[in-house]
Design an enzyme around this catalytic site. Structure first.
Site, short mmCIF file in Angstrom:
data_model
loop_
_atom_site.label_atom_id
_atom_site.label_comp_id
_atom_site.label_asym_id
_atom_site.label_seq_id
_atom_site.Cartn_x
_atom_site.Cartn_y
_atom_site.Cartn_z
N LYS A 9 0.82 -1.21 0.00
CA LYS A 9 0.00 0.00 0.00
C LYS A 9 0.87 1.27 0.00
O LYS A 9 2.07 1.20 0.29
CB LYS A 9 -0.90 -0.02 1.25
CG LYS A 9 -1.87 -1.20 1.32
CD LYS A 9 -2.74 -1.09 2.58
CE LYS A 9 -3.74 -2.24 2.66
NZ LYS A 9 -4.70 -2.05 3.76
N TYR A 58 -12.71 -3.42 -2.25
CA TYR A 58 -13.20 -3.30 -0.87
C TYR A 58 -14.73 -3.19 -0.86
O TYR A 58 -15.30 -2.39 -0.09
CB TYR A 58 -12.56 -2.09 -0.19
CG TYR A 58 -11.10 -2.28 0.19
CD1 TYR A 58 -10.66 -3.45 0.82
CD2 TYR A 58 -10.16 -1.29 -0.07
CE1 TYR A 58 -9.32 -3.62 1.17
CE2 TYR A 58 -8.81 -1.46 0.28
CZ TYR A 58 -8.41 -2.62 0.91
OH TYR A 58 -7.09 -2.79 1.26
N PHE A 108 -15.90 5.15 7.00
CA PHE A 108 -14.49 5.42 6.76
C PHE A 108 -14.04 5.05 5.33
O PHE A 108 -12.85 5.16 5.01
CB PHE A 108 -13.62 4.70 7.80
CG PHE A 108 -13.87 3.21 7.93
CD1 PHE A 108 -13.29 2.31 7.05
CD2 PHE A 108 -14.69 2.73 8.93
CE1 PHE A 108 -13.53 0.95 7.15
CE2 PHE A 108 -14.94 1.36 9.05
CZ PHE A 108 -14.35 0.47 8.16
N ARG A 167 -1.32 -14.59 4.41
CA ARG A 167 -2.24 -13.88 5.32
C ARG A 167 -1.66 -13.88 6.74
O ARG A 167 -1.69 -12.88 7.44
CB ARG A 167 -3.59 -14.59 5.27
CG ARG A 167 -4.68 -13.97 6.06
CD ARG A 167 -5.44 -12.91 5.30
NE ARG A 167 -6.52 -12.40 6.14
CZ ARG A 167 -7.17 -11.29 5.94
NH1 ARG A 167 -6.88 -10.52 4.91
NH2 ARG A 167 -8.12 -10.91 6.74
N THR A 204 -5.46 -6.91 11.11
CA THR A 204 -5.65 -5.63 10.43
C THR A 204 -4.93 -4.45 11.09
O THR A 204 -4.25 -3.67 10.42
CB THR A 204 -7.17 -5.32 10.33
OG1 THR A 204 -7.83 -6.44 9.71
CG2 THR A 204 -7.43 -4.06 9.54
N ARG A 264 2.73 -6.46 9.36
CA ARG A 264 2.06 -5.34 10.03
C ARG A 264 2.59 -5.17 11.45
O ARG A 264 2.73 -4.05 11.94
CB ARG A 264 0.55 -5.56 10.03
CG ARG A 264 -0.08 -5.37 8.64
CD ARG A 264 -1.53 -5.80 8.64
NE ARG A 264 -2.21 -5.48 7.38
CZ ARG A 264 -3.40 -5.96 7.05
NH1 ARG A 264 -4.05 -6.78 7.87
NH2 ARG A 264 -3.96 -5.63 5.89
N ASN A 272 -1.82 0.26 6.98
CA ASN A 272 -1.25 -0.98 7.49
C ASN A 272 -0.41 -1.73 6.46
O ASN A 272 -0.32 -2.96 6.49
CB ASN A 272 -2.34 -1.86 8.12
CG ASN A 272 -3.47 -2.13 7.16
OD1 ASN A 272 -3.41 -1.74 6.01
ND2 ASN A 272 -4.50 -2.81 7.63
N HIS A 322 -1.88 -5.44 1.79
CA HIS A 322 -3.11 -6.21 1.66
C HIS A 322 -2.75 -7.65 1.36
O HIS A 322 -1.83 -7.92 0.58
CB HIS A 322 -3.98 -5.67 0.51
CG HIS A 322 -5.07 -6.62 0.14
ND1 HIS A 322 -6.24 -6.74 0.86
CD2 HIS A 322 -5.16 -7.56 -0.85
CE1 HIS A 322 -7.00 -7.68 0.33
NE2 HIS A 322 -6.37 -8.20 -0.71
N GLU A 346 -9.16 -11.66 -6.93
CA GLU A 346 -8.32 -10.47 -6.76
C GLU A 346 -7.14 -10.47 -7.71
O GLU A 346 -6.78 -9.42 -8.26
CB GLU A 346 -7.86 -10.38 -5.30
CG GLU A 346 -9.02 -10.06 -4.36
CD GLU A 346 -8.61 -9.94 -2.89
OE1 GLU A 346 -7.42 -10.11 -2.57
OE2 GLU A 346 -9.51 -9.65 -2.07
#
Ligand code: ADP
Length: 155
Positions: free
Chosen positions: A9, A49, A57, A85, A91, A102, A112, A115, A126
């Site tokens: 990100k 998303y 948010f 993952r 998160t 993270r 964070n 993804h 995805e």
């Protein structure tokens, strides 16, 4: 083998963490099958998303995810979806376990850094969302026999 999607990100790109993250992915033994830098927009984020579009948010997610280019990666391995993952961590970076991406590199529930697809089914969707078929390379490293035992690689 499974294939899963990673997005490094803007919170990783802007902080010049992408080399560190890619290095960890490779050192684990996950194989990079596709990788590119791209600028996201609201349209693709509304798809990616979709489960958060109605949250108050969501505009803030769009702002943070479009703040700079991202690096998208398709990464392959036996049980790659679950493995990556778990490498990513929960998160909120403040709650993520030390040793996870993270947990080691961020303090935020939003910024964070990474993804990671959450299920095998979502991972397929995805990867198709962010990559054309000709951007995914069906290769394995020369030393892949040292990544797995002989009967594991067929999974
Ligand atoms: P994950 O990325 O761990 O799979 P989610 O799918 O629940 O988590 O959320 C997607 C992303 O949306 C998160 O990684 C985070 O950047 C952002 N996000 C989630 N919850 C919040 C929140 N309450 N406030 C701001 N951003 C959030």
């Amino acid at each position: 083998m499974e294939i899963t999607l990673a997005i490094l990100k803007p919170s990783a790109v802007e902080r010049c963490l992408i080399g560190e993250i890619i290095s960890r992915i490779q050192r684990k033994g996950l194989v990079i099958s596709g990788m590119k830098m791209m600028q996201l927009d609201e349209k693709i984020l509304r798809e990616h998303y979709a489960h958060l579009v109605d949250k108050p948010f969501f505009p803030s997610i769009v702002k943070s995810m479009t703040a700079s280019p991202v690096v998208v990666m398709a990464i392959r391995g036996v049980e790659a979806v679950r493995v990556f993952r778990e490498m990513t961590g929960v998160t909120n970076g403040r709650n993520a376990a030390p040793g996870t991406l993270r947990g080691d590199f961020c303090m935020s529930g939003q910024a964070n850094i990474v993804h990671a697809s959450d299920t095998v089914e979502n991972a397929k969707t995805e990867v198709d969302r962010f990559f054309r078929p000709d951007e995914i390379f069906d290769w394995l490293p020369a030393d892949v026999d040292y990544y797995y035992g002989p009967d594991e690689l067929d999974n």
